[in-house]
Design a protein around this motif. Sequence first.
Motif, PDB file in Angstrom:
ATOM      1  N   SER A 192       1.000  -1.113  -0.064  1.00  0.00           N
ATOM      2  CA  SER A 192      -0.062  -0.055  -0.013  1.00  0.00           C
ATOM      3  C   SER A 192       0.974   1.221   0.165  1.00  0.00           C
ATOM      4  O   SER A 192       1.712   1.364  -0.731  1.00  0.00           O
ATOM      5  CB  SER A 192      -1.126  -0.117   1.455  1.00  0.00           C
ATOM      6  N   HIS A 193       0.548   2.185   0.951  1.00  0.00           N
ATOM      7  CA  HIS A 193       1.288   3.260   0.799  1.00  0.00           C
ATOM      8  C   HIS A 193       2.916   3.225   1.151  1.00  0.00           C
ATOM      9  O   HIS A 193       3.241   2.409   1.906  1.00  0.00           O
ATOM     10  CB  HIS A 193       0.667   4.673   1.664  1.00  0.00           C
ATOM     11  N   ILE A 194       3.676   4.039   0.268  1.00  0.00           N
ATOM     12  CA  ILE A 194       5.126   3.990   0.381  1.00  0.00           C
ATOM     13  C   ILE A 194       5.668   5.548   0.818  1.00  0.00           C
ATOM     14  O   ILE A 194       5.207   6.274  -0.086  1.00  0.00           O
ATOM     15  CB  ILE A 194       5.929   3.667  -0.533  1.00  0.00           C
ATOM     16  N   PHE A 243       6.050   1.954   5.144  1.00  0.00           N
ATOM     17  CA  PHE A 243       5.448   1.447   4.115  1.00  0.00           C
ATOM     18  C   PHE A 243       4.092   0.679   4.794  1.00  0.00           C
ATOM     19  O   PHE A 243       4.013   0.520   5.960  1.00  0.00           O
ATOM     20  CB  PHE A 243       6.205   0.501   3.205  1.00  0.00           C
ATOM     21  N   SER A 244       3.204   0.267   3.919  1.00  0.00           N
ATOM     22  CA  SER A 244       2.169  -0.373   4.409  1.00  0.00           C
ATOM     23  C   SER A 244       1.589  -1.434   3.447  1.00  0.00           C
ATOM     24  O   SER A 244       1.793  -1.584   2.484  1.00  0.00           O
ATOM     25  CB  SER A 244       1.086   0.675   4.863  1.00  0.00           C
ATOM     26  N   LEU A 245       0.742  -2.538   4.057  1.00  0.00           N
ATOM     27  CA  LEU A 245       0.303  -3.591   3.447  1.00  0.00           C
ATOM     28  C   LEU A 245      -1.312  -3.316   3.563  1.00  0.00           C
ATOM     29  O   LEU A 245      -1.883  -2.814   4.806  1.00  0.00           O
ATOM     30  CB  LEU A 245       0.239  -4.784   4.119  1.00  0.00           C
ATOM     31  N   CYS A 259      -7.791  -5.010   6.044  1.00  0.00           N
ATOM     32  CA  CYS A 259      -6.775  -5.143   6.772  1.00  0.00           C
ATOM     33  C   CYS A 259      -5.477  -4.274   6.237  1.00  0.00           C
ATOM     34  O   CYS A 259      -5.566  -3.891   5.000  1.00  0.00           O
ATOM     35  CB  CYS A 259      -5.964  -6.608   6.092  1.00  0.00           C
ATOM     36  N   HIS A 260      -5.232  -3.767   7.336  1.00  0.00           N
ATOM     37  CA  HIS A 260      -4.115  -2.462   7.086  1.00  0.00           C
ATOM     38  C   HIS A 260      -3.094  -2.394   8.007  1.00  0.00           C
ATOM     39  O   HIS A 260      -3.282  -2.331   9.213  1.00  0.00           O
ATOM     40  CB  HIS A 260      -4.931  -1.092   6.901  1.00  0.00           C
ATOM     41  N   ILE A 261      -1.793  -2.694   7.606  1.00  0.00           N
ATOM     42  CA  ILE A 261      -0.755  -2.565   8.592  1.00  0.00           C
ATOM     43  C   ILE A 261       0.174  -1.602   8.159  1.00  0.00           C
ATOM     44  O   ILE A 261       0.808  -1.546   6.950  1.00  0.00           O
ATOM     45  CB  ILE A 261       0.071  -4.160   8.214  1.00  0.00           C
ATOM     46  N   ASP A 262       0.574  -0.661   8.939  1.00  0.00           N
ATOM     47  CA  ASP A 262       1.767   0.278   8.753  1.00  0.00           C
ATOM     48  C   ASP A 262       2.957  -0.131   9.375  1.00  0.00           C
ATOM     49  O   ASP A 262       2.934  -0.724  10.588  1.00  0.00           O
ATOM     50  CB  ASP A 262       1.423   1.600   9.493  1.00  0.00           C
ATOM     51  N   ILE A 263       4.082  -0.026   8.665  1.00  0.00           N
ATOM     52  CA  ILE A 263       5.304  -0.704   9.052  1.00  0.00           C
ATOM     53  C   ILE A 263       6.450   0.572   8.935  1.00  0.00           C
ATOM     54  O   ILE A 263       6.873   0.630   7.812  1.00  0.00           O
ATOM     55  CB  ILE A 263       5.773  -2.008   8.145  1.00  0.00           C
TER      56      ILE A 263
HETATM   57 FE   LIG Z   1      -1.379   3.263   6.530  1.00  0.00          FE
END
Ligand SMILES: [Fe+2]
Length: 344
Positions: free
Chosen positions: A264-266, A301-303, A317-321
């Motif tokens: 997802s976002h970067i 980044f995220s999934l 589902c949303h994971i931020d890392i």
């Molecule tokens: Fe996010």
Amino acid sequence: MAISDFQLIEAWREVLTLSKLAHGQNVTVLTSASTHPQTLRCALIAVQSMGAIANRLDLQPVNGEKAFSRDSLAYLGTTPLTGNRAAIAALKASDLVLDLMTLLFSPEQHDILKGGTKILLAVEPPEVLARMVPTQGDKARVLAAAAKLGAAREMRVTSSAGTSLVCPMGEFAPTAEYGFVDEPGRWDHWPSGFALSYPNDHMAHGTIVIDRGDILLPQKRYVTEPIRLSVEKGYATRIEGGVDAALLRDYMETFRDPEGYAISHIGWGLQPRARWSTLGLYDREATIGMDARAFEGNFLFSLGPNNEGGGTRTTTCHIDIPLRHCTVSLDDDVMVREGRIVYE
Ligand SMILES: [Fe+2]
């Protein structure tokens, strides 16, 4: 440590001034079961002290029975606005909405913003809000980073831990989160301070190593042994490692949705008043981890979904890392070298 109502009212007044709140405007404060009472109390006083009209709208929580975490960002899906005509009408009629409940992205919210209403999310604890009152300087830095993301055709991310990721870009517009809402129809989040974009759909590839000390959200955990993500055609196809990897795999399986594994976002963090170490000082349910998302020089980044950036992928589902010590390049220019901003 607690802060006084006076301090928080002053912080609100600063954020509302940056958000160009004018005498006589209508402000609706959105609340729910988890709204912090001091944040609410001080927001209502600050709004009135600036000659604006303060309303409060309390909405019922949703999805609690489906989510496996109490974190307000952990489960995307229907929101308290879904089918809620009365609430939507009140928000559309407002100049500014202060979201003290975490409304989350939804078609209804998009529609409200399109009408010119501004929305500012503020759910971190009062002392975190006060520490990270945004500035015009934050805005300038975040907009500069967003402009670079918007012009790039490719992002490359590497690290000594083993990350080597390639993200073709250009399909989606960048997003700038700088902590206040100074344009009609703008959404933002206090506190923040980062710029992000999205890889072209189905195109990201390579390896991401989530190293010791990197952070998983909404788990709000510092990883203790590396997790290796293999990324193929835009999706994390393997999640390998020890217990931390197994915990992540098990959590993601609860959503039963292959779209949750998409990159997802970067982007990268630009907030010098946010710290990598802060998350370790808080109970996990007391924060949503904005220090972790925004600390300067992280690669965040995220999934999960990309519909917030203009794509078609939705998933609950949303994971931020946030990763430390990464080198992030756009086309041939290094933006972040081993966790330090180098282009400014
Ligand atoms: Fe996010």
